[in-house]
Design a protein around this motif. Sequence first.
Motif, short mmCIF file in Angstrom:
data_model
loop_
_atom_site.label_atom_id
_atom_site.label_comp_id
_atom_site.label_asym_id
_atom_site.label_seq_id
_atom_site.Cartn_x
_atom_site.Cartn_y
_atom_site.Cartn_z
N SER A 126 0.82 -1.22 0.00
CA SER A 126 0.00 0.00 0.00
C SER A 126 0.86 1.27 0.00
O SER A 126 0.54 2.24 -0.69
N ILE A 127 1.94 1.26 0.77
CA ILE A 127 2.84 2.43 0.82
C ILE A 127 3.45 2.69 -0.56
O ILE A 127 3.46 3.83 -1.05
N LEU A 128 3.97 1.64 -1.19
CA LEU A 128 4.55 1.81 -2.53
C LEU A 128 3.50 2.30 -3.53
O LEU A 128 3.76 3.19 -4.33
N GLU A 129 2.31 1.72 -3.49
CA GLU A 129 1.26 2.13 -4.42
C GLU A 129 0.82 3.57 -4.18
O GLU A 129 0.53 4.30 -5.12
N LEU A 130 0.78 4.01 -2.92
CA LEU A 130 0.44 5.40 -2.61
C LEU A 130 1.48 6.35 -3.18
O LEU A 130 1.15 7.29 -3.89
N LEU A 131 2.75 6.11 -2.89
CA LEU A 131 3.81 7.00 -3.35
C LEU A 131 3.97 7.02 -4.86
O LEU A 131 4.13 8.07 -5.47
N LEU A 132 3.93 5.85 -5.48
CA LEU A 132 4.26 5.76 -6.90
C LEU A 132 3.05 5.88 -7.83
O LEU A 132 3.17 6.40 -8.93
N ASN A 133 1.90 5.37 -7.41
CA ASN A 133 0.73 5.33 -8.29
C ASN A 133 -0.45 6.15 -7.78
O ASN A 133 -1.53 6.12 -8.38
N ALA A 134 -0.29 6.86 -6.67
CA ALA A 134 -1.36 7.67 -6.08
C ALA A 134 -2.59 6.86 -5.71
O ALA A 134 -3.71 7.35 -5.75
N THR A 135 -2.38 5.59 -5.32
CA THR A 135 -3.48 4.74 -4.89
C THR A 135 -3.77 5.04 -3.42
O THR A 135 -2.88 4.91 -2.58
N PRO A 136 -4.99 5.47 -3.08
CA PRO A 136 -5.28 5.83 -1.69
C PRO A 136 -5.14 4.66 -0.72
O PRO A 136 -5.34 3.51 -1.08
N ASP A 191 3.60 14.11 -10.01
CA ASP A 191 4.69 13.38 -10.63
C ASP A 191 5.72 13.00 -9.58
O ASP A 191 5.91 13.72 -8.61
N THR A 192 6.38 11.86 -9.80
CA THR A 192 7.61 11.56 -9.09
C THR A 192 8.73 11.73 -10.11
O THR A 192 8.48 11.81 -11.31
N TYR A 193 9.96 11.82 -9.63
CA TYR A 193 11.09 12.05 -10.52
C TYR A 193 12.15 10.98 -10.29
O TYR A 193 12.54 10.72 -9.16
N VAL A 194 12.57 10.37 -11.39
CA VAL A 194 13.56 9.31 -11.34
C VAL A 194 14.93 9.89 -11.67
O VAL A 194 15.07 10.65 -12.63
N VAL A 200 7.67 10.92 -13.81
CA VAL A 200 6.78 9.77 -13.99
C VAL A 200 5.47 10.12 -13.27
O VAL A 200 5.48 10.41 -12.07
N ALA A 201 4.38 10.11 -14.00
CA ALA A 201 3.09 10.51 -13.45
C ALA A 201 2.62 9.54 -12.37
O ALA A 201 2.78 8.32 -12.49
N ARG A 202 2.04 10.10 -11.32
CA ARG A 202 1.37 9.31 -10.28
C ARG A 202 -0.09 9.22 -10.68
O ARG A 202 -0.78 10.22 -10.71
N SER A 203 -0.55 8.03 -10.98
CA SER A 203 -1.93 7.88 -11.42
C SER A 203 -2.49 6.55 -10.97
O SER A 203 -1.97 5.49 -11.33
N ASN A 204 -3.55 6.61 -10.21
CA ASN A 204 -4.22 5.39 -9.77
C ASN A 204 -4.97 4.75 -10.94
O ASN A 204 -5.07 3.54 -11.04
N SER A 205 -5.47 5.56 -11.86
CA SER A 205 -6.25 5.02 -12.98
C SER A 205 -5.36 4.44 -14.08
O SER A 205 -5.79 3.58 -14.84
#
Length: 148
Positions: A10-20, A35-38, A66-71
């Motif tokens: 859940s932590i990884l998905e929140l930070l990287l993909n904006a999953t609540p 966005d996150t930046y690599v 890299v866009a953070r997007s849950n969808s």
Amino acid sequence: MAKSTTYSQSILELLLNATPITGVADNTATSPLTDTYVALHTADPTPTGTQSSNEVTYTGYARVAVARSNSSPAWTVTTTTVSGTASPNATISFPAATGGTDTATYWSVGAAVSGSSEIFYSGPISPSISISSGVTPELTTASTIDES
């Protein structure tokens, strides 16, 4: 202190993909990170370092957004009994080198396009990337960062 594998994921998905994370982090902030930046590094940026620690310096280099997007998640997040890992869903291409040389041995994900920003996660690059004029460094879907 241990955390559950579900929470690690859940932590990884929140930070990287904006999953609540229901009831903990639901992205109701007025201006959440979009966005996150690599970044690429010539050596381990270390747990106390920043994204500018050991960052490559070849001519033409820039961090990649890299866009953070849950969808439409940009990252595949998986868990093991110990920790979580994340890999990009598509190749991340950095600007081609127009001069200088570097060897990228680590990569990191953080919150800023430049400067001494906080690292969310980092990991080694295997095999390392030799960079010289004309080379476009890339991280593939086989590149991983480890949550532990």
